[in-house]
Design a protein around this motif. Structure first.
Motif, PDB file in Angstrom:
ATOM      1  N   ALA A 103       1.533  -0.708  34.342  1.00 35.67           N
ATOM      2  CA  ALA A 103       2.030  -0.880  35.770  1.00 35.67           C
ATOM      3  C   ALA A 103       2.722  -2.283  35.720  1.00 35.67           C
ATOM      4  CB  ALA A 103       1.268  -0.519  36.795  1.00 35.67           C
ATOM      5  N   ARG A 104       3.957  -2.171  36.494  1.00 36.03           N
ATOM      6  CA  ARG A 104       4.498  -3.563  36.786  1.00 36.03           C
ATOM      7  C   ARG A 104       4.808  -3.661  38.226  1.00 36.03           C
ATOM      8  NH1 ARG A 104       8.375  -7.597  33.276  1.00 36.03           N
ATOM      9  NH2 ARG A 104       8.012  -9.502  34.827  1.00 36.03           N
ATOM     10  N   PHE A 105       4.363  -4.516  38.990  1.00 40.29           N
ATOM     11  CA  PHE A 105       4.936  -4.995  40.179  1.00 40.29           C
ATOM     12  C   PHE A 105       5.503  -6.391  40.282  1.00 40.29           C
ATOM     13  CE2 PHE A 105       4.240  -7.396  44.304  1.00 40.29           C
ATOM     14  CZ  PHE A 105       4.990  -6.502  45.204  1.00 40.29           C
ATOM     15  N   GLN A 106       6.870  -6.473  41.054  1.00 45.81           N
ATOM     16  CA  GLN A 106       7.558  -7.534  40.713  1.00 45.81           C
ATOM     17  C   GLN A 106       8.101  -7.838  42.034  1.00 45.81           C
ATOM     18  OE1 GLN A 106       7.835  -9.580  37.806  1.00 45.81           O
ATOM     19  NE2 GLN A 106       8.479 -11.247  39.210  1.00 45.81           N
ATOM     20  N   ALA A 107       7.737  -8.848  42.751  1.00 48.23           N
ATOM     21  CA  ALA A 107       8.419  -9.133  44.243  1.00 48.23           C
ATOM     22  C   ALA A 107       9.263 -10.682  43.948  1.00 48.23           C
ATOM     23  CB  ALA A 107       7.490  -9.395  45.096  1.00 48.23           C
ATOM     24  N   GLY A 108      10.569 -10.613  43.368  1.00 46.80           N
ATOM     25  CA  GLY A 108      11.336 -11.609  43.069  1.00 46.80           C
ATOM     26  C   GLY A 108      10.500 -12.772  42.298  1.00 46.80           C
ATOM     27  N   LYS A 109      10.560 -13.938  42.710  1.00 50.59           N
ATOM     28  CA  LYS A 109       9.787 -14.823  41.945  1.00 50.59           C
ATOM     29  C   LYS A 109       8.226 -15.129  42.887  1.00 50.59           C
ATOM     30  CE  LYS A 109      14.047 -16.856  40.094  1.00 50.59           C
ATOM     31  NZ  LYS A 109      14.480 -18.492  39.613  1.00 50.59           N
ATOM     32  N   LEU A 110       8.149 -14.370  43.785  1.00 49.49           N
ATOM     33  CA  LEU A 110       6.879 -14.674  44.720  1.00 49.49           C
ATOM     34  C   LEU A 110       5.781 -13.911  44.147  1.00 49.49           C
ATOM     35  CD1 LEU A 110       8.350 -14.281  48.325  1.00 49.49           C
ATOM     36  CD2 LEU A 110       8.212 -16.458  47.017  1.00 49.49           C
ATOM     37  N   ALA A 111       5.574 -12.883  43.545  1.00 51.73           N
ATOM     38  CA  ALA A 111       4.551 -12.097  43.179  1.00 51.73           C
ATOM     39  C   ALA A 111       4.659 -11.522  42.137  1.00 51.73           C
ATOM     40  CB  ALA A 111       3.822 -11.556  44.277  1.00 51.73           C
ATOM     41  N   GLU A 112       3.545 -11.079  41.171  1.00 55.91           N
ATOM     42  CA  GLU A 112       3.789 -10.133  40.192  1.00 55.91           C
ATOM     43  C   GLU A 112       2.285  -9.667  39.738  1.00 55.91           C
ATOM     44  OE1 GLU A 112       5.400 -10.340  35.663  1.00 55.91           O
ATOM     45  OE2 GLU A 112       4.914 -12.059  36.503  1.00 55.91           O
ATOM     46  N   ILE A 113       2.397  -8.362  39.365  1.00 55.59           N
ATOM     47  CA  ILE A 113       1.052  -7.868  38.609  1.00 55.59           C
ATOM     48  C   ILE A 113       1.487  -7.036  37.536  1.00 55.59           C
ATOM     49  CG2 ILE A 113      -0.873  -6.521  38.974  1.00 55.59           C
ATOM     50  CD1 ILE A 113      -0.484  -6.660  41.778  1.00 55.59           C
ATOM     51  N   ARG A 114       1.142  -7.179  36.481  1.00 54.29           N
ATOM     52  CA  ARG A 114       1.121  -6.511  35.153  1.00 54.29           C
ATOM     53  C   ARG A 114       0.042  -5.793  34.442  1.00 54.29           C
ATOM     54  NH1 ARG A 114       2.858  -8.795  30.684  1.00 54.29           N
ATOM     55  NH2 ARG A 114       3.050 -10.884  31.501  1.00 54.29           N
ATOM     56  N   THR A 115      -0.484  -4.626  34.109  1.00 49.81           N
ATOM     57  CA  THR A 115      -1.433  -4.052  33.836  1.00 49.81           C
ATOM     58  C   THR A 115      -1.363  -3.355  32.526  1.00 49.81           C
ATOM     59  OG1 THR A 115      -1.357  -1.999  35.187  1.00 49.81           O
ATOM     60  CG2 THR A 115      -2.253  -3.980  36.208  1.00 49.81           C
ATOM     61  N   ARG A 116      -2.559  -3.041  31.779  1.00 45.34           N
ATOM     62  CA  ARG A 116      -2.628  -1.896  31.084  1.00 45.34           C
ATOM     63  C   ARG A 116      -4.010  -1.148  31.008  1.00 45.34           C
ATOM     64  NH1 ARG A 116      -6.721  -3.422  27.776  1.00 45.34           N
ATOM     65  NH2 ARG A 116      -7.065  -5.682  27.198  1.00 45.34           N
ATOM     66  N   ALA A 117      -4.143  -0.242  30.167  1.00 43.36           N
ATOM     67  CA  ALA A 117      -5.489   0.453  30.446  1.00 43.36           C
ATOM     68  C   ALA A 117      -6.627  -0.472  30.056  1.00 43.36           C
ATOM     69  CB  ALA A 117      -5.522   1.910  29.715  1.00 43.36           C
ATOM     70  N   LEU A 118      -7.724   0.185  30.736  1.00 47.44           N
ATOM     71  CA  LEU A 118      -9.049  -0.597  30.007  1.00 47.44           C
ATOM     72  C   LEU A 118      -9.348  -0.022  28.406  1.00 47.44           C
ATOM     73  CD1 LEU A 118     -11.121  -0.850  33.156  1.00 47.44           C
ATOM     74  CD2 LEU A 118     -10.482  -2.940  31.671  1.00 47.44           C
ATOM     75  N   GLY A 119      -9.764  -0.798  27.443  1.00 48.54           N
ATOM     76  CA  GLY A 119     -10.342  -0.179  26.319  1.00 48.54           C
ATOM     77  C   GLY A 119     -11.874  -0.575  26.111  1.00 48.54           C
ATOM     78  N   LYS A 120     -12.237  -0.018  24.720  1.00 45.10           N
ATOM     79  CA  LYS A 120     -13.529  -0.498  24.361  1.00 45.10           C
ATOM     80  C   LYS A 120     -13.650  -1.891  24.298  1.00 45.10           C
ATOM     81  CE  LYS A 120     -14.374   3.884  21.930  1.00 45.10           C
ATOM     82  NZ  LYS A 120     -14.683   4.451  20.628  1.00 45.10           N
ATOM     83  N   THR A 121     -12.735  -2.628  23.744  1.00 52.75           N
ATOM     84  CA  THR A 121     -12.928  -4.147  23.681  1.00 52.75           C
ATOM     85  C   THR A 121     -13.065  -4.969  24.845  1.00 52.75           C
ATOM     86  OG1 THR A 121     -10.531  -4.436  23.394  1.00 52.75           O
ATOM     87  CG2 THR A 121     -11.708  -4.125  21.198  1.00 52.75           C
ATOM     88  N   ASP A 122     -12.685  -4.271  25.888  1.00 57.28           N
ATOM     89  CA  ASP A 122     -12.851  -4.849  27.286  1.00 57.28           C
ATOM     90  C   ASP A 122     -14.173  -4.898  27.686  1.00 57.28           C
ATOM     91  OD1 ASP A 122     -10.192  -5.692  27.399  1.00 57.28           O
ATOM     92  OD2 ASP A 122      -9.663  -3.637  27.982  1.00 57.28           O
ATOM     93  N   CYS A 123     -15.274  -4.133  27.149  1.00 61.74           N
ATOM     94  CA  CYS A 123     -16.584  -4.010  27.570  1.00 61.74           C
ATOM     95  C   CYS A 123     -17.229  -5.346  27.092  1.00 61.74           C
ATOM     96  CB  CYS A 123     -17.351  -2.876  26.978  1.00 61.74           C
ATOM     97  SG  CYS A 123     -16.817  -1.420  27.948  1.00 61.74           S
ATOM     98  N   VAL A 124     -17.919  -6.097  27.609  1.00 54.36           N
ATOM     99  CA  VAL A 124     -18.589  -7.361  27.395  1.00 54.36           C
ATOM    100  C   VAL A 124     -20.183  -7.176  27.399  1.00 54.36           C
ATOM    101  CG1 VAL A 124     -19.178  -9.722  28.218  1.00 54.36           C
ATOM    102  CG2 VAL A 124     -16.841  -8.754  28.274  1.00 54.36           C
ATOM    103  N   CYS A 125     -20.938  -6.672  28.447  1.00 53.02           N
ATOM    104  CA  CYS A 125     -22.261  -6.316  28.310  1.00 53.02           C
ATOM    105  C   CYS A 125     -22.678  -4.946  28.077  1.00 53.02           C
ATOM    106  CB  CYS A 125     -22.750  -6.981  29.700  1.00 53.02           C
ATOM    107  SG  CYS A 125     -22.227  -5.945  31.156  1.00 53.02           S
ATOM    108  N   THR A 126     -21.677  -4.047  28.045  1.00 51.06           N
ATOM    109  CA  THR A 126     -22.057  -2.535  27.805  1.00 51.06           C
ATOM    110  C   THR A 126     -22.429  -1.979  28.796  1.00 51.06           C
ATOM    111  OG1 THR A 126     -24.093  -2.769  26.819  1.00 51.06           O
ATOM    112  CG2 THR A 126     -22.259  -2.879  25.348  1.00 51.06           C
TER     113      THR A 126
END
Length: 221
Positions: free
Chosen positions: A149-172
């Motif tokens: 996903a991507r949200f863009q509000a001019g130069k004021l605000a932004e969010i960019r995302t992707r799905a969580l994956g197995k490598t994003d687990c730290v402590c299981t």
């Protein structure tokens, strides 16, 4: 008598039309603390991080109090004195919440007022102290299958995302520790590649990369 009946019927019709206004669309939220995390990590951040949040909506179709908002966006930017969040177990109420409302510059003045009204009511817990309402070009694109996903509000605000994956687990032992800050359907945690607010009105700006701190979902009202 006929005139009175006609006026009464028109008023009743207007009331029904307003009551049946519905909105549906896309929702994206990012926080400055992990929302998908292990309890130990969450407890370490609590009170120190997560004091900022960015909530964004895109209306796919619908009207607010009789004003069509098809295709327009609105966002609420939050800053509090404590961690914003509700874990569903312990009551948590952040104090000193200030907010900025971003409305879509593509909308007419009437549509921008309706977007503001929608944001104030939908995020009513967090919009009692609105510092500014800013019109800015905005867009929100989502792919629920990939979590991108991507949200863009001019130069004021932004969010960019992707799905969580197995490598994003730290402590299981990760879990969805916090709930979304507003009522959302089918909210899923996603990985925030970046999030930022670079505007004024909140006594601070922030940019954050690579955190497990976003929700992607849909809404209907």
């Amino acid at each position: 008598m006929r005139a009175l009946l006609a006026v009464t019927a028109l008023a009743c019709w207007a009331s029904v039309a307003s009551a049946t206004d519905t909105l549906r669309g896309q929702y994206l939220e990012a926080r400055t603390c992990d929302i998908y995390t292990g309890p130990c990590f969450a407890n370490a951040e609590m009170g120190l991080a997560g004091k900022e949040a960015l909530l964004a909506w895109k209306i796919d179709a619908g009207a607010w109090q009789g004003t069509s908002l098809d295709g327009l966006c609105v966002a609420v930017v939050l800053k509090a004195l404590h961690t914003l969040g509700e874990d569903g177990v312990f009551p948590m109420q952040a104090e000193g919440v200030a907010s900025v409302i971003l409305v879509d510059a593509r909308g007419t003045p009437e549509q921008q007022r309706a977007l503001e009204g929608f944001a104030r009511e939908t995020a009513s817990r967090f919009t009692t102290n609105v510092q500014r309402v800013i019109a800015v070009p905005m867009d929100l694109t989502t792919d629920h299958a990939t979590g991108e996903a991507r949200f863009q509000a001019g130069k004021l605000a932004e969010i960019r995302t992707r799905a969580l994956g197995k490598t994003d687990c730290v402590c299981t032992n990760e879990m969805v520790f916090y709930r979304p800050l507003t009522h959302v359907k089918f909210a899923e945690p996603v990985y925030a590649l970046t999030q930022s607010y670079l505007g004024d009105g909140l006594s601070g700006r922030w940019t954050l990369h690579s955190t497990r701190s976003a929700f992607l979902g849909t809404f209907r009202r």
